[in-house]
Design a protein around this motif. Structure first.
Motif, PDB file in Angstrom:
ATOM      1  N   VAL A 123     -41.163 -28.006   4.326  1.00  0.00           N
ATOM      2  CA  VAL A 123     -40.158 -27.655   3.322  1.00  0.00           C
ATOM      3  C   VAL A 123     -40.633 -28.213   1.992  1.00  0.00           C
ATOM      4  CG1 VAL A 123     -37.769 -27.924   2.552  1.00  0.00           C
ATOM      5  CG2 VAL A 123     -38.272 -27.599   4.987  1.00  0.00           C
ATOM      6  N   VAL A 124     -40.719 -27.323   1.014  1.00  0.00           N
ATOM      7  CA  VAL A 124     -41.190 -27.669  -0.323  1.00  0.00           C
ATOM      8  C   VAL A 124     -39.999 -27.576  -1.273  1.00  0.00           C
ATOM      9  CG1 VAL A 124     -42.735 -26.993  -2.190  1.00  0.00           C
ATOM     10  CG2 VAL A 124     -43.463 -26.744   0.193  1.00  0.00           C
ATOM     11  N   ALA A 125     -39.792 -28.618  -2.076  1.00  0.00           N
ATOM     12  CA  ALA A 125     -38.687 -28.625  -3.045  1.00  0.00           C
ATOM     13  C   ALA A 125     -39.228 -29.026  -4.408  1.00  0.00           C
ATOM     14  CB  ALA A 125     -37.601 -29.595  -2.603  1.00  0.00           C
ATOM     15  N   PHE A 126     -38.597 -28.543  -5.450  1.00  0.00           N
ATOM     16  CA  PHE A 126     -39.023 -28.872  -6.799  1.00  0.00           C
ATOM     17  C   PHE A 126     -37.832 -28.903  -7.736  1.00  0.00           C
ATOM     18  CE2 PHE A 126     -40.279 -24.564  -5.592  1.00  0.00           C
ATOM     19  CZ  PHE A 126     -39.428 -23.787  -6.371  1.00  0.00           C
ATOM     20  N   THR A 127     -38.066 -29.427  -8.939  1.00  0.00           N
ATOM     21  CA  THR A 127     -37.013 -29.505  -9.948  1.00  0.00           C
ATOM     22  C   THR A 127     -36.770 -28.095 -10.476  1.00  0.00           C
ATOM     23  OG1 THR A 127     -37.742 -31.715 -10.535  1.00  0.00           O
ATOM     24  CG2 THR A 127     -36.308 -30.580 -12.116  1.00  0.00           C
ATOM     25  N   PRO A 128     -35.558 -27.595 -10.319  1.00  0.00           N
ATOM     26  CA  PRO A 128     -35.305 -26.196 -10.668  1.00  0.00           C
ATOM     27  C   PRO A 128     -35.165 -25.980 -12.180  1.00  0.00           C
ATOM     28  CG  PRO A 128     -33.281 -27.215  -9.961  1.00  0.00           C
ATOM     29  CD  PRO A 128     -34.374 -28.248  -9.771  1.00  0.00           C
ATOM     30  N   VAL A 129     -35.372 -24.738 -12.543  1.00  0.00           N
ATOM     31  CA  VAL A 129     -35.130 -24.301 -13.910  1.00  0.00           C
ATOM     32  C   VAL A 129     -33.636 -24.046 -14.026  1.00  0.00           C
ATOM     33  CG1 VAL A 129     -35.588 -22.472 -15.594  1.00  0.00           C
ATOM     34  CG2 VAL A 129     -37.432 -23.318 -14.114  1.00  0.00           C
ATOM     35  N   LEU A 130     -33.016 -24.524 -15.081  1.00  0.00           N
ATOM     36  CA  LEU A 130     -31.576 -24.380 -15.280  1.00  0.00           C
ATOM     37  C   LEU A 130     -31.268 -23.178 -16.165  1.00  0.00           C
ATOM     38  CD1 LEU A 130     -30.879 -28.143 -15.991  1.00  0.00           C
ATOM     39  CD2 LEU A 130     -30.603 -26.936 -13.813  1.00  0.00           C
ATOM     40  N   GLY A 131     -30.072 -22.679 -16.067  1.00  0.00           N
ATOM     41  CA  GLY A 131     -29.647 -21.585 -16.928  1.00  0.00           C
ATOM     42  C   GLY A 131     -30.032 -20.226 -16.391  1.00  0.00           C
ATOM     43  N   GLU A 132     -29.730 -19.218 -17.169  1.00  0.00           N
ATOM     44  CA  GLU A 132     -30.019 -17.832 -16.808  1.00  0.00           C
ATOM     45  C   GLU A 132     -31.286 -17.358 -17.500  1.00  0.00           C
ATOM     46  OE1 GLU A 132     -27.979 -15.883 -14.814  1.00  0.00           O
ATOM     47  OE2 GLU A 132     -26.784 -17.638 -14.396  1.00  0.00           O
ATOM     48  N   ALA A 133     -31.799 -16.233 -17.108  1.00  0.00           N
ATOM     49  CA  ALA A 133     -32.941 -15.532 -17.711  1.00  0.00           C
ATOM     50  C   ALA A 133     -33.981 -16.484 -18.291  1.00  0.00           C
ATOM     51  CB  ALA A 133     -32.463 -14.532 -18.744  1.00  0.00           C
ATOM     52  N   ASP A 134     -33.905 -16.797 -19.565  1.00  0.00           N
ATOM     53  CA  ASP A 134     -34.863 -17.706 -20.205  1.00  0.00           C
ATOM     54  C   ASP A 134     -34.405 -19.140 -19.992  1.00  0.00           C
ATOM     55  OD1 ASP A 134     -36.428 -15.631 -21.125  1.00  0.00           O
ATOM     56  OD2 ASP A 134     -35.283 -15.427 -22.985  1.00  0.00           O
ATOM     57  N   GLY A 135     -34.440 -19.600 -18.742  1.00  0.00           N
ATOM     58  CA  GLY A 135     -33.933 -20.919 -18.393  1.00  0.00           C
ATOM     59  C   GLY A 135     -34.635 -22.050 -19.117  1.00  0.00           C
ATOM     60  N   TYR A 136     -34.180 -23.243 -18.849  1.00  0.00           N
ATOM     61  CA  TYR A 136     -34.720 -24.432 -19.497  1.00  0.00           C
ATOM     62  C   TYR A 136     -34.811 -25.564 -18.482  1.00  0.00           C
ATOM     63  CZ  TYR A 136     -29.932 -26.150 -19.437  1.00  0.00           C
ATOM     64  OH  TYR A 136     -28.683 -26.575 -19.019  1.00  0.00           O
ATOM     65  N   CYS A 137     -35.547 -26.578 -18.842  1.00  0.00           N
ATOM     66  CA  CYS A 137     -35.692 -27.763 -18.004  1.00  0.00           C
ATOM     67  C   CYS A 137     -34.912 -28.902 -18.656  1.00  0.00           C
ATOM     68  CB  CYS A 137     -37.160 -28.155 -17.872  1.00  0.00           C
ATOM     69  SG  CYS A 137     -38.155 -26.939 -16.998  1.00  0.00           S
ATOM     70  N   ALA A 138     -34.124 -29.620 -17.875  1.00  0.00           N
ATOM     71  CA  ALA A 138     -33.340 -30.739 -18.389  1.00  0.00           C
ATOM     72  C   ALA A 138     -34.252 -31.789 -19.024  1.00  0.00           C
ATOM     73  CB  ALA A 138     -32.497 -31.347 -17.277  1.00  0.00           C
ATOM     74  N   SER A 139     -35.487 -31.882 -18.537  1.00  0.00           N
ATOM     75  CA  SER A 139     -36.434 -32.869 -19.062  1.00  0.00           C
ATOM     76  C   SER A 139     -37.012 -32.454 -20.412  1.00  0.00           C
ATOM     77  CB  SER A 139     -37.591 -33.040 -18.081  1.00  0.00           C
ATOM     78  OG  SER A 139     -38.345 -31.830 -18.002  1.00  0.00           O
ATOM     79  N   GLY A 140     -36.811 -31.206 -20.785  1.00  0.00           N
ATOM     80  CA  GLY A 140     -37.387 -30.697 -22.025  1.00  0.00           C
ATOM     81  C   GLY A 140     -38.729 -30.018 -21.817  1.00  0.00           C
TER      82      GLY A 140
END
Length: 188
Positions: A123-140
């Motif tokens: 099982v592989v997990a990663f930090t997801p992209v947030l938001g819709e369409a042109d999402g963003y990363c909380a980390s910047g």
């Protein structure tokens, strides 16, 4: 009948009786010996799995940030798979041109014997992209999106390129993923 004849007949009978008994013991012991040899062969370590003897068709979504990747031994003989996968993001093209991802190991690996047709999963997990369409990363960080993932088995050369089973894409923040070691799984 002479006195010397009786012992010879008796010895001959004893020899025949001993041969019959020995044959019966051997016949009874033969299936047990064959079973023991087969059992020992199954316990003997199988060689490490090679990428060219494994197949992986797709990544199955597990929760919001994880993917279960199952590999199946499609080779001619059993093999042993252990450890954590190596991973890379890939576009449309050769698995050798993927962007390597750093793998943070989650859990302790143990060897998995894959008989022909046997399966193992990680099982592989990663930090997801947030938001819709042109999402963003909380980390910047800039999001990374790719239509496929390349999975390489420990010690193997090359990789298996696969896409998400839901037809989407892999979208993650950063270049680090978390992965469990390969564990026995059912081949679907």
């Amino acid at each position: 009948m002479s006195p010397g004849a009786a012992p010879r007949t008796s010895r001959a009978r004893r020899a025949v009786l001993a041969a019959v008994l020995a044959g019966g013991v051997l016949a009874a012991a033969l299936p047990a010996a064959v079973a023991a040899a087969a059992d020992a062969a199954l316990r003997a370590p199988a060689p490490p799995c090679r990428t060219d003897q494994l197949v992986a068709n797709s990544a199955e979504r597990v929760g919001a940030t994880g993917w279960r990747i199952t590999v199946v031994n499609d080779g001619p003989r059993p093999c042993t798979l252990g450890g954590h996968p190596r991973l890379a993001l890939a576009g449309q093209g050769s698995p050798d041109r993927g962007k390597p991802l750093a793998v943070t190991a989650q859990g302790r690996p143990q060897p998995v014997l894959l008989r022909v047709g046997g399966a193992a999963a990680t099982v592989v997990a990663f930090t997801p992209v947030l938001g819709e369409a042109d999402g963003y990363c909380a980390s910047g960080a800039d999001p990374t999106v790719a239509p496929s993932l390349v999975v390489a088995v420990p010690g193997g050369r090359g990789g298996l390129q696969l896409a998400p089973d839901d037809g989407g894409e892999f979208a993650l923040c950063g270049g680090t993923v978390r992965a469990t070691p390969f564990r026995p799984a059912s081949a679907n």
